[in-house]
Design a protein around this motif. Structure first.
Motif, PDB file in Angstrom:
ATOM      1  N   MET A 104      -9.703  11.050   6.334  1.00 35.91           N
ATOM      2  CA  MET A 104      -8.443  10.820   6.407  1.00 35.91           C
ATOM      3  C   MET A 104      -7.629  12.083   7.230  1.00 35.91           C
ATOM      4  O   MET A 104      -7.875  13.355   7.119  1.00 35.91           O
ATOM      5  CB  MET A 104      -7.732  11.221   5.047  1.00 35.91           C
ATOM      6  N   ASN A 105      -6.908  11.707   8.205  1.00 36.41           N
ATOM      7  CA  ASN A 105      -5.913  12.622   8.747  1.00 36.41           C
ATOM      8  C   ASN A 105      -4.798  12.722   7.947  1.00 36.41           C
ATOM      9  O   ASN A 105      -4.287  12.134   7.307  1.00 36.41           O
ATOM     10  CB  ASN A 105      -5.771  12.216   9.985  1.00 36.41           C
ATOM     11  N   HIS A 106      -4.125  13.921   8.428  1.00 33.47           N
ATOM     12  CA  HIS A 106      -2.541  13.993   7.947  1.00 33.47           C
ATOM     13  C   HIS A 106      -1.471  13.959   8.836  1.00 33.47           C
ATOM     14  O   HIS A 106      -1.828  14.487   9.961  1.00 33.47           O
ATOM     15  CB  HIS A 106      -2.529  15.382   7.048  1.00 33.47           C
ATOM     16  N   ILE A 107      -0.433  13.906   8.488  1.00 40.05           N
ATOM     17  CA  ILE A 107       0.577  13.854   9.259  1.00 40.05           C
ATOM     18  C   ILE A 107       1.843  14.482   8.582  1.00 40.05           C
ATOM     19  O   ILE A 107       2.037  14.158   7.364  1.00 40.05           O
ATOM     20  CB  ILE A 107       1.255  12.329   9.795  1.00 40.05           C
ATOM     21  N   VAL A 108       2.370  15.521   9.238  1.00 39.81           N
ATOM     22  CA  VAL A 108       3.330  16.230   8.535  1.00 39.81           C
ATOM     23  C   VAL A 108       4.891  15.776   9.008  1.00 39.81           C
ATOM     24  O   VAL A 108       4.903  15.880  10.464  1.00 39.81           O
ATOM     25  CB  VAL A 108       3.405  17.959   8.971  1.00 39.81           C
ATOM     26  N   ILE A 109       5.689  15.525   8.430  1.00 37.76           N
ATOM     27  CA  ILE A 109       6.975  14.983   8.750  1.00 37.76           C
ATOM     28  C   ILE A 109       8.055  15.656   8.375  1.00 37.76           C
ATOM     29  O   ILE A 109       8.250  16.155   7.330  1.00 37.76           O
ATOM     30  CB  ILE A 109       6.901  13.423   8.148  1.00 37.76           C
ATOM     31  N   GLY A 159      -0.048   5.062   4.007  1.00 36.83           N
ATOM     32  CA  GLY A 159       0.045   6.481   3.766  1.00 36.83           C
ATOM     33  C   GLY A 159       0.128   6.866   2.228  1.00 36.83           C
ATOM     34  O   GLY A 159       0.540   5.944   1.464  1.00 36.83           O
ATOM     35  N   ASN A 160      -0.543   8.109   2.027  1.00 41.84           N
ATOM     36  CA  ASN A 160      -0.587   8.642   0.755  1.00 41.84           C
ATOM     37  C   ASN A 160       0.256   9.824   0.720  1.00 41.84           C
ATOM     38  O   ASN A 160       0.037  10.871   1.411  1.00 41.84           O
ATOM     39  CB  ASN A 160      -1.689   8.910   0.369  1.00 41.84           C
ATOM     40  N   TRP A 161       1.570   9.814  -0.016  1.00 37.93           N
ATOM     41  CA  TRP A 161       2.318  10.958   0.024  1.00 37.93           C
ATOM     42  C   TRP A 161       1.577  11.938  -0.837  1.00 37.93           C
ATOM     43  O   TRP A 161       1.454  11.873  -1.785  1.00 37.93           O
ATOM     44  CB  TRP A 161       3.661  10.476  -0.835  1.00 37.93           C
ATOM     45  N   GLN A 162       1.318  13.097   0.015  1.00 37.88           N
ATOM     46  CA  GLN A 162       0.768  14.136  -0.745  1.00 37.88           C
ATOM     47  C   GLN A 162       1.485  15.327  -1.044  1.00 37.88           C
ATOM     48  O   GLN A 162       1.522  15.794  -2.487  1.00 37.88           O
ATOM     49  CB  GLN A 162      -0.296  14.679   0.486  1.00 37.88           C
ATOM     50  N   LEU A 169       2.571   4.535  12.025  1.00 42.93           N
ATOM     51  CA  LEU A 169       3.243   5.270  10.762  1.00 42.93           C
ATOM     52  C   LEU A 169       4.452   6.097  11.698  1.00 42.93           C
ATOM     53  O   LEU A 169       5.634   6.178  11.465  1.00 42.93           O
ATOM     54  CB  LEU A 169       2.371   6.223   9.948  1.00 42.93           C
ATOM     55  N   ASP A 170       3.768   7.002  12.620  1.00 39.95           N
ATOM     56  CA  ASP A 170       4.735   7.729  13.301  1.00 39.95           C
ATOM     57  C   ASP A 170       5.872   7.107  14.161  1.00 39.95           C
ATOM     58  O   ASP A 170       6.958   7.447  14.234  1.00 39.95           O
ATOM     59  CB  ASP A 170       3.759   8.528  14.314  1.00 39.95           C
ATOM     60  N   ALA A 196      -3.318   9.552   5.878  1.00 44.15           N
ATOM     61  CA  ALA A 196      -3.638   7.937   6.442  1.00 44.15           C
ATOM     62  C   ALA A 196      -4.919   8.207   7.462  1.00 44.15           C
ATOM     63  O   ALA A 196      -5.269   9.001   7.760  1.00 44.15           O
ATOM     64  CB  ALA A 196      -2.434   7.475   6.941  1.00 44.15           C
ATOM     65  N   SER A 197      -5.378   6.910   7.321  1.00 47.36           N
ATOM     66  CA  SER A 197      -6.490   6.841   8.299  1.00 47.36           C
ATOM     67  C   SER A 197      -5.796   7.014   9.742  1.00 47.36           C
ATOM     68  O   SER A 197      -4.700   6.899  10.078  1.00 47.36           O
ATOM     69  CB  SER A 197      -6.978   5.358   8.139  1.00 47.36           C
ATOM     70  N   GLU A 198      -7.024   7.277  10.552  1.00 47.02           N
ATOM     71  CA  GLU A 198      -6.501   7.699  11.838  1.00 47.02           C
ATOM     72  C   GLU A 198      -5.710   6.273  12.582  1.00 47.02           C
ATOM     73  O   GLU A 198      -4.907   6.686  13.505  1.00 47.02           O
ATOM     74  CB  GLU A 198      -7.603   7.944  12.758  1.00 47.02           C
TER      75      GLU A 198
END
Length: 165
Positions: free
Chosen positions: A1-6, A29-32, A59-60, A51-53
């Motif tokens: 899993m990759n992460h995205i920081v928003i 996505g999984n809100w971490q 999502l972005d 979320a997956s790649e």
């Protein structure tokens, strides 16, 4: 899993978290982790989502459709620092200009990494004097904790530092 920081900021109004969470959910996505705040009529925050790649790109793109929020995203992978220990500092002092810079500078000089800082101003109970208080999470090597605490306490006579692991 990759992460995205928003990270985002915009005029506060009801339903913003609902919009963000619906978009995260719709893109698997999984809100971490998150830190969301109402500050002077604005709503600002930072959210970490896994979320997956293949889902992160969509999502972005979907996040950019939210009106009234300035959003910046950064795709990343979780990291681990096995040599560092996470400690929590509770700091209290008379408020003054530059106190956050003084604290962050000492943490940096003592090879610490500031992971989280929550600060506020408030009136002292009996005097009404403006006080600065903060809770900081620091990543630091076990061998440097005592030096870090001593250096923080040397910033000013009125700075109180409590530490917990």
């Amino acid at each position: 899993m990759n992460h995205i920081v928003i990270s985002f900021v915009g005029t506060d109004k009801p339903g913003l978290v609902d919009k963000l969470s619906n978009i995260v959910k719709a893109h698997n996505g999984n809100w971490q982790n998150s830190s969301l705040h109402h500050l002077s009529g604005t709503f600002a925050g930072v959210i970490e989502v896994s979320a997956s790649e293949s889902d992160i790109s969509a999502l972005d793109k979907a996040l950019s459709t939210i009106e009234d929020l300035n959003i910046i995203t950064q795709t990343t992978s979780p990291s681990s620092d096995d040599e560092a220990t996470s400690v929590t500092l509770e700091l209290t002092a008379n408020d003054r200009s530059g106190i956050v810079q003084d604290i962050s500078s000492v943490i940096h000089q003592q090879n610490g990494n500031l992971l989280k800082l929550v600060s506020k101003q408030g009136a002292a109970p009996h005097t009404g004097q403006t006080m600065f208080s903060a809770k900081a999470q620091i990543s630091v090597n076990d061998n440097h904790i005592d030096d870090l605490i001593q250096a923080l306490e040397n910033i000013a006579d009125d700075l109180m530092v409590d530490i917990s692991k």
